[in-house]
Write an enzyme that holds these catalytic residues in place. Structure first.
Site, PDB file in Angstrom:
ATOM      1  N   ILE A  19       0.818  -1.204   0.000  1.00 31.32           N
ATOM      2  CA  ILE A  19       0.000   0.000   0.000  1.00 31.32           C
ATOM      3  C   ILE A  19       0.855   1.258   0.000  1.00 31.32           C
ATOM      4  O   ILE A  19       0.583   2.214  -0.737  1.00 31.32           O
ATOM      5  CB  ILE A  19      -0.968  -0.017   1.205  1.00 31.32           C
ATOM      6  CG1 ILE A  19      -2.019  -1.104   1.018  1.00 31.32           C
ATOM      7  CG2 ILE A  19      -1.633   1.339   1.395  1.00 31.32           C
ATOM      8  CD1 ILE A  19      -2.903  -1.340   2.224  1.00 31.32           C
ATOM      9  N   VAL A  65      10.968   3.342  12.301  1.00 28.44           N
ATOM     10  CA  VAL A  65      10.037   4.337  12.831  1.00 28.44           C
ATOM     11  C   VAL A  65       9.899   4.259  14.343  1.00 28.44           C
ATOM     12  O   VAL A  65       9.406   5.207  14.971  1.00 28.44           O
ATOM     13  CB  VAL A  65       8.644   4.217  12.167  1.00 28.44           C
ATOM     14  CG1 VAL A  65       8.743   4.520  10.682  1.00 28.44           C
ATOM     15  CG2 VAL A  65       8.021   2.856  12.426  1.00 28.44           C
ATOM     16  N   TYR A 151      -3.231  -5.661  17.126  1.00 32.98           N
ATOM     17  CA  TYR A 151      -3.291  -4.936  15.860  1.00 32.98           C
ATOM     18  C   TYR A 151      -4.529  -4.054  15.753  1.00 32.98           C
ATOM     19  O   TYR A 151      -4.438  -2.843  15.533  1.00 32.98           O
ATOM     20  CB  TYR A 151      -3.237  -5.940  14.706  1.00 32.98           C
ATOM     21  CG  TYR A 151      -3.247  -5.333  13.328  1.00 32.98           C
ATOM     22  CD1 TYR A 151      -2.205  -4.525  12.887  1.00 32.98           C
ATOM     23  CD2 TYR A 151      -4.294  -5.591  12.442  1.00 32.98           C
ATOM     24  CE1 TYR A 151      -2.212  -3.983  11.613  1.00 32.98           C
ATOM     25  CE2 TYR A 151      -4.304  -5.049  11.176  1.00 32.98           C
ATOM     26  CZ  TYR A 151      -3.268  -4.252  10.757  1.00 32.98           C
ATOM     27  OH  TYR A 151      -3.278  -3.714   9.492  1.00 32.98           O
ATOM     28  N   LYS A 155      -4.830   0.216  16.410  1.00 28.66           N
ATOM     29  CA  LYS A 155      -5.331   1.002  15.276  1.00 28.66           C
ATOM     30  C   LYS A 155      -6.607   1.755  15.667  1.00 28.66           C
ATOM     31  O   LYS A 155      -6.834   2.884  15.218  1.00 28.66           O
ATOM     32  CB  LYS A 155      -5.593   0.100  14.078  1.00 28.66           C
ATOM     33  CG  LYS A 155      -4.345  -0.520  13.470  1.00 28.66           C
ATOM     34  CD  LYS A 155      -3.392   0.515  12.896  1.00 28.66           C
ATOM     35  CE  LYS A 155      -2.290  -0.158  12.094  1.00 28.66           C
ATOM     36  NZ  LYS A 155      -1.297   0.822  11.564  1.00 28.66           N
ATOM     37  N   VAL A 184      -6.268  -6.565   1.846  1.00 25.72           N
ATOM     38  CA  VAL A 184      -5.621  -6.153   0.599  1.00 25.72           C
ATOM     39  C   VAL A 184      -4.527  -7.163   0.277  1.00 25.72           C
ATOM     40  O   VAL A 184      -3.707  -7.500   1.137  1.00 25.72           O
ATOM     41  CB  VAL A 184      -5.025  -4.737   0.722  1.00 25.72           C
ATOM     42  CG1 VAL A 184      -4.192  -4.388  -0.505  1.00 25.72           C
ATOM     43  CG2 VAL A 184      -6.140  -3.712   0.920  1.00 25.72           C
TER      44      VAL A 184
END
Length: 250
Positions: A19, A65, A151, A155, A184
């Site tokens: 993505i 990150v 997860y 989120k 996806v």
């Protein structure tokens, strides 16, 4: 429709595959310049070369990150290299198998720190600054494939924070929105692996999507680029679900 992104200065994290890579490519096709990062140098450089081939100016750096100093340093170098920041796309995740501690370190804190650190640069944007968070439909329901794991929960927390920013940052000229993809599939991604490793689970999830298939990265990317663009200038605090009707909600 002209999205008004020619010459826009865009930062995309997690841009080496899937993505994130599709998002960066779609921005480049719209005429934007990019600063991109990811953990692995080689796929990141391949992605950067493809973006340059589309005519974009590209700043590319491998970044963990979860390392706040490395992440904020990248944002500073991105702003210097591009001459400012108009758009920040946060596409970071420890993945569905990450522990609670890992998920907090790789999902929650990076977005919080990026939004804080980039806000002064975004506020200077003559186009109007925009932040887009990439979330997931696992934050919107507790059934398969979400379940009682970190997860979806982290989120969901990020969705709340992004929505709150979307109502406080407009006074500084910054819009904040979320895009929540459903399942996806792309080469090398989690659903492609599950198709081989656990075909029964893969098929059960795919068959639960009214459109009868998994999503594609470029379908998510187009939604992200629209929300980040001046064409969406009156949209903030929204969560755009791109899931083929997977989540059953009003």
């Amino acid at each position: 429709m002209d999205l008004g992104l020619g010459g826009a200065r865009v930062v995309v994290t997690g841009a080496s595959r899937g993505i994130g890579r599709a998002i960066a490519q779609t921005f480049a096709e719209e005429g934007a310049d990019l600063a991109v990062c990811a953990r692995s140098p080689e796929p990141l450089e391949r992605a950067a070369e493809e973006l340059r081939a589309l005519g974009a100016t590209v700043v590319a750096e491998p970044v963990d990150v979860a390392d706040t100093d490395a992440l904020t340093g990248f944002l500073d170098r991105a702003a210097d290299g591009l001459g400012g920041i108009d758009v920040l796309v946060s596409n970071v995740s420890g993945g569905s198998s990450a522990s609670w501690e890992q998920s907090f370190a790789t999902d929650v804190l990076p977005f919080v720190r990026m939004a804080e650190h980039a806000a002064p640069r975004l506020a200077e944007s003559e186009r109007g600054g925009a932040i887009v968070l990439i979330s997931t439909t696992s934050a919107l329901h507790s059934g398969r494939p979400s379940g009682p794991k970190s997860y979806g929960a982290v989120k969901a927390a990020l969705n709340h924070h992004a929505a709150a920013l979307g109502r406080t940052l407009p006074e500084r000229g910054i819009r904040v929105n979320t895009v929540s993809p459903g399942p996806v599939e792309f080469e090398g991604g989690g659903w492609a692996r599950r198709r081989t490793a656990d075909p029964e689970f893969y098929t059960s999830v795919r068959d639960g999507i009214p459109m009868g298939r998994m999503g594609r990265p470029e379908e998510v990317a187009r939604a992200v680029v629209f929300l980040a663009s001046p064409a969406a200038s009156f949209i903030t605090g929204a969560n755009l679900v791109v899931d083929g009707g997977f989540v059953d909600r009003v």
